[in-house]
Design a protein around this motif. Structure first.
Motif, mmCIF file in Angstrom:
data_model
loop_
_atom_site.group_PDB
_atom_site.id
_atom_site.type_symbol
_atom_site.label_atom_id
_atom_site.label_comp_id
_atom_site.label_asym_id
_atom_site.label_seq_id
_atom_site.Cartn_x
_atom_site.Cartn_y
_atom_site.Cartn_z
ATOM 1 N N GLU A 231 0.749 -1.127 -0.085
ATOM 2 C CA GLU A 231 0.034 0.041 -0.008
ATOM 3 C C GLU A 231 0.805 1.250 0.023
ATOM 4 O OE1 GLU A 231 -2.806 -0.149 3.054
ATOM 5 O OE2 GLU A 231 -3.345 -2.205 2.649
ATOM 6 N N GLY A 232 1.988 1.201 0.126
ATOM 7 C CA GLY A 232 3.025 2.296 0.206
ATOM 8 C C GLY A 232 2.807 2.958 1.495
ATOM 9 N N SER A 233 3.221 4.449 1.589
ATOM 10 C CA SER A 233 3.326 4.898 2.830
ATOM 11 C C SER A 233 2.029 5.226 3.615
ATOM 12 C CB SER A 233 3.808 6.475 2.735
ATOM 13 O OG SER A 233 5.196 6.430 2.214
ATOM 14 N N LEU A 234 1.948 4.799 4.855
ATOM 15 C CA LEU A 234 0.833 4.723 5.656
ATOM 16 C C LEU A 234 0.776 6.355 6.472
ATOM 17 C CD1 LEU A 234 0.701 1.136 6.779
ATOM 18 C CD2 LEU A 234 -0.557 2.071 5.160
ATOM 19 N N THR A 235 -0.463 6.483 6.639
ATOM 20 C CA THR A 235 -0.527 7.747 7.370
ATOM 21 C C THR A 235 -1.663 7.860 8.331
ATOM 22 O OG1 THR A 235 -2.317 8.500 5.795
ATOM 23 C CG2 THR A 235 -0.107 9.168 5.223
ATOM 24 N N GLY A 236 -1.815 8.632 9.270
ATOM 25 C CA GLY A 236 -2.576 8.960 10.258
ATOM 26 C C GLY A 236 -2.708 7.590 11.502
ATOM 27 N N ALA A 237 -3.736 7.490 11.753
ATOM 28 C CA ALA A 237 -4.039 6.390 12.671
ATOM 29 C C ALA A 237 -3.514 4.894 12.298
ATOM 30 C CB ALA A 237 -5.569 6.303 13.391
ATOM 31 N N SER A 238 -2.954 4.849 11.133
ATOM 32 C CA SER A 238 -2.312 3.512 10.839
ATOM 33 C C SER A 238 -1.167 3.538 11.493
ATOM 34 C CB SER A 238 -1.957 3.649 9.296
ATOM 35 O OG SER A 238 -3.366 3.588 8.760
ATOM 36 N N LEU A 239 -0.309 4.574 12.060
ATOM 37 C CA LEU A 239 0.770 4.422 12.715
ATOM 38 C C LEU A 239 0.662 4.868 14.210
ATOM 39 C CD1 LEU A 239 1.473 6.106 9.643
ATOM 40 C CD2 LEU A 239 3.689 5.262 10.600
ATOM 41 N N VAL A 240 0.960 4.098 15.082
ATOM 42 C CA VAL A 240 0.562 4.421 16.503
ATOM 43 C C VAL A 240 2.031 4.389 17.239
ATOM 44 C CG1 VAL A 240 -0.827 3.813 18.660
ATOM 45 C CG2 VAL A 240 -1.660 3.654 16.370
ATOM 46 N N TRP A 241 2.405 5.308 17.982
ATOM 47 C CA TRP A 241 3.466 5.489 18.519
ATOM 48 C C TRP A 241 3.366 5.256 20.043
ATOM 49 C CZ3 TRP A 241 8.084 5.805 16.045
ATOM 50 C CH2 TRP A 241 7.928 6.208 14.699
ATOM 51 N N THR A 242 4.067 4.420 20.686
ATOM 52 C CA THR A 242 4.051 4.413 22.304
ATOM 53 C C THR A 242 5.190 4.752 22.879
ATOM 54 O OG1 THR A 242 4.007 2.159 22.149
ATOM 55 C CG2 THR A 242 1.763 2.962 22.237
ATOM 56 N N SER A 243 5.489 4.992 24.273
ATOM 57 C CA SER A 243 6.428 4.950 24.907
ATOM 58 C C SER A 243 6.026 3.781 26.313
ATOM 59 C CB SER A 243 6.834 6.186 25.380
ATOM 60 O OG SER A 243 7.614 6.037 26.665
ATOM 61 N N GLN B 228 0.894 6.008 25.085
ATOM 62 C CA GLN B 228 0.727 6.328 23.778
ATOM 63 C C GLN B 228 1.114 7.828 23.620
ATOM 64 O OE1 GLN B 228 -2.916 5.591 21.348
ATOM 65 N NE2 GLN B 228 -2.728 7.282 19.960
ATOM 66 N N ILE B 229 2.101 8.272 22.545
ATOM 67 C CA ILE B 229 2.416 9.405 22.608
ATOM 68 C C ILE B 229 2.163 10.230 21.077
ATOM 69 C CG2 ILE B 229 4.403 9.169 23.961
ATOM 70 C CD1 ILE B 229 6.293 8.505 21.655
ATOM 71 N N GLY B 230 1.750 9.496 20.314
ATOM 72 C CA GLY B 230 1.315 10.272 18.865
ATOM 73 C C GLY B 230 0.741 8.872 18.018
ATOM 74 N N THR B 231 0.370 9.613 16.728
ATOM 75 C CA THR B 231 -0.187 8.989 15.536
ATOM 76 C C THR B 231 0.495 9.795 14.320
ATOM 77 O OG1 THR B 231 -2.408 10.008 15.526
ATOM 78 C CG2 THR B 231 -1.954 7.928 16.511
ATOM 79 N N ARG B 232 0.524 9.362 13.340
ATOM 80 C CA ARG B 232 0.962 10.188 12.063
ATOM 81 C C ARG B 232 2.405 9.603 11.789
ATOM 82 N NH1 ARG B 232 -0.995 14.271 15.159
ATOM 83 N NH2 ARG B 232 1.147 15.184 15.207
ATOM 84 N N GLN B 233 2.924 10.071 10.721
ATOM 85 C CA GLN B 233 4.193 9.862 10.454
ATOM 86 C C GLN B 233 5.353 10.871 11.011
ATOM 87 O OE1 GLN B 233 4.314 10.161 6.008
ATOM 88 N NE2 GLN B 233 4.483 8.026 6.045
ATOM 89 N N SER B 234 4.939 12.005 11.490
ATOM 90 C CA SER B 234 5.788 13.158 12.018
ATOM 91 C C SER B 234 5.243 13.757 12.961
ATOM 92 C CB SER B 234 6.252 13.932 10.729
ATOM 93 O OG SER B 234 7.145 14.996 11.405
ATOM 94 N N PHE B 235 5.657 13.933 14.122
ATOM 95 C CA PHE B 235 5.007 14.746 15.173
ATOM 96 C C PHE B 235 6.312 15.511 16.330
ATOM 97 C CE2 PHE B 235 4.747 10.620 16.643
ATOM 98 C CZ PHE B 235 4.592 10.830 18.195
ATOM 99 N N SER B 236 5.959 16.124 16.956
ATOM 100 C CA SER B 236 6.809 16.697 18.343
ATOM 101 C C SER B 236 5.973 16.040 19.553
ATOM 102 C CB SER B 236 6.709 18.088 18.196
ATOM 103 O OG SER B 236 7.490 18.297 17.208
ATOM 104 N N ALA B 237 6.842 15.773 20.232
ATOM 105 C CA ALA B 237 6.107 15.214 21.477
ATOM 106 C C ALA B 237 7.235 15.260 22.678
ATOM 107 C CB ALA B 237 6.124 13.567 21.697
ATOM 108 N N SER B 238 6.604 15.946 23.803
ATOM 109 C CA SER B 238 7.426 15.993 25.139
ATOM 110 C C SER B 238 7.399 14.686 25.860
ATOM 111 C CB SER B 238 7.030 17.113 25.885
ATOM 112 O OG SER B 238 7.194 18.325 25.325
ATOM 113 N N LEU B 239 8.536 13.871 26.224
ATOM 114 C CA LEU B 239 8.364 12.865 27.028
ATOM 115 C C LEU B 239 8.931 13.046 28.383
ATOM 116 C CD1 LEU B 239 9.718 10.328 24.115
ATOM 117 C CD2 LEU B 239 7.461 10.713 24.951
#
Length: 188
Positions: free
Chosen positions: A133-145, A150-161
């Motif tokens: 499907e190529g590059s996935l976006t939005g809620a298809s990517l879930v970032w956790t620490s 959960q710290i974010g979704t999307r391909q690119s974001f800023s987060a304070s950890l």
């Protein structure tokens, strides 16, 4: 006396198709068995080269009462064309769907680099790709620490950890629900 000969017009044959099972969806990796039959009012049962199999996607598939073939991905109208000895034709059709095997997506973290130390608020670039499907976006990517949840979704974001050691995980899910995950350790 007068002899009258009445010639009836050549009636076309009838053709019908069946597959090896009642499935309507197959995989590109499997061989599909198609069975067909044709009957002509004048010639009787038609066999061999009188029966031609085609796909509107893949073209001619073979001849005869039965064929075994694999097909490319997509929706196919399979046709069995029966032609009698006088050239009249009849067609039987079946519609099937062929899907590619769903490979899991590929998750990759391009930033930060594993083992890197950074300040809170740093822009972290995230990339998730799927071979189908190529590059996935939005809620298809879930970032956790493991430390902050959960710290974010999307391909690119800023987060304070929070300060400390984190195992950051990117989980990528494609449209057919196949998942992949990758993790790195970072220190804040």
């Amino acid at each position: 006396t007068v002899a009258i000969t009445v010639t009836l017009p050549n009636a076309p044959p009838t053709a019908s198709i069946s597959t090896e099972s009642s499935e309507e969806t197959f995989l590109t990796t499997e061989n599909i068995v198609f069975n067909g039959s044709a009957n002509d009012p004048e010639d009787g049962t038609l066999t061999g080269g009188a029966l031609i199999w085609t796909s509107d996607v893949d073209g001619q598939l073979g001849t005869g009462e039965s064929i075994t073939t694999s097909l490319s991905a997509g929706q196919h109208t399979i046709s069995l064309t029966a032609t009698d000895s006088q050239g009249a034709s009849g067609v039987g059709t079946a519609i099937i769907t062929v899907e590619a095997l769903n490979l899991p997506p590929e998750a990759s973290i391009t930033s930060p680099v594993a083992g890197q130390s950074f300040e809170t608020g740093v822009n972290i670039a995230f990339t998730g790709t799927d071979p189908e499907e190529g590059s996935l976006t939005g809620a298809s990517l879930v970032w956790t620490s493991d430390f902050n949840g959960q710290i974010g979704t999307r391909q690119s974001f800023s987060a304070s950890l929070s300060a400390g050691s984190h195992i950051v995980t990117l989980t990528v899910t494609d449209s057919r629900q196949a998942e992949a995950a990758v993790s790195i350790s970072i220190t804040v």
